[in-house]
Scaffold this active site. Structure first.
Site, short mmCIF file in Angstrom:
data_model
loop_
_atom_site.label_atom_id
_atom_site.label_comp_id
_atom_site.label_asym_id
_atom_site.label_seq_id
_atom_site.Cartn_x
_atom_site.Cartn_y
_atom_site.Cartn_z
N PRO A 11 0.79 -1.23 0.00
CG PRO A 11 -0.11 -1.07 2.15
CD PRO A 11 0.58 -2.01 1.22
NE ARG A 19 3.34 7.30 2.37
CZ ARG A 19 3.70 6.13 2.84
NH1 ARG A 19 4.17 5.20 2.05
NH2 ARG A 19 3.57 5.87 4.12
CE1 TYR A 24 8.47 5.04 3.17
CE2 TYR A 24 7.25 7.10 3.23
CZ TYR A 24 7.54 5.86 3.77
OH TYR A 24 6.89 5.44 4.90
CB ALA A 78 1.46 -0.02 6.09
CG HIS A 81 5.25 -2.45 10.20
ND1 HIS A 81 6.60 -2.75 10.30
CD2 HIS A 81 5.16 -1.47 9.26
CE1 HIS A 81 7.28 -1.96 9.46
NE2 HIS A 81 6.43 -1.19 8.83
CG HIS A 101 11.11 -2.46 4.28
ND1 HIS A 101 9.74 -2.39 4.23
CD2 HIS A 101 11.41 -3.66 4.82
CE1 HIS A 101 9.23 -3.50 4.72
NE2 HIS A 101 10.22 -4.29 5.08
#
Length: 149
Positions: A11, A19, A24, A78, A81, A101
């Site tokens: 997502p 973003r 990122y 996300a 986690h 990541h």
């Protein structure tokens, strides 16, 4: 027959480049896909590059990878986690997985330090930005001995 790597993205990764670029980076998901396609070609792999904001899509794609004997490079975002479902899918599909990541999840908020994917992944890359994807493809090639062919 050419082996396939599924590059799966969770997502909000469709928002890369817009973003929080301080976290990122400036690369878009399309930029990352292009880099992955170039590297996969160099390594002799076919590639399936996909993104979804829906956990069930990722589960289905992991199952598909298992059915096709493919490898998986995944940025669960996300869902890293929170998703027992992704862990269960990886375990059930018996796929070789590298988790990636963009940011160093261990240098961020405490809730990001735990991954449900890591225990079933062959390896984890984090904090290398978009380059982590290419590193992940190389790692999958090395894990499978494909880099020595």
């Amino acid at each position: 027959m050419t082996q396939t790597i599924f590059v799966l993205n969770g997502p909000n990764l469709n928002m890369l480049g817009k973003r929080e670029p301080g976290i990122y980076g400036a690369s878009t998901l399309a930029d990352i896909e292009a880099a992955c396609r170039r590297e996969a070609e160099t390594l002799g792999f076919a590639i399936e590059f996909r993104q979804s904001n829906h956990e069930g899509d990722l589960v289905t794609w992991i199952q598909e990878a298992g059915e096709r004997g493919a490898l998986v490079l995944i940025n669960p975002a996300a869902y890293t986690h929170t998703s027992v479902a992704l862990q269960d899918a990886i375990r059930a599909a018996k796929v070789t997985v590298v988790e990636v990541h963009l940011s160093n999840i261990h240098a961020r908020e405490a809730f990001r330090h735990h991954s449900f994917v890591s225990p079933v992944a062959k390896g984890v890359l984090c904090g290398f930005g978009a380059d982590g994807y290419v590193m992940g493809l190389r790692a999958l090639a090395a894990f499978t001995g494909h880099d020595k062919q």
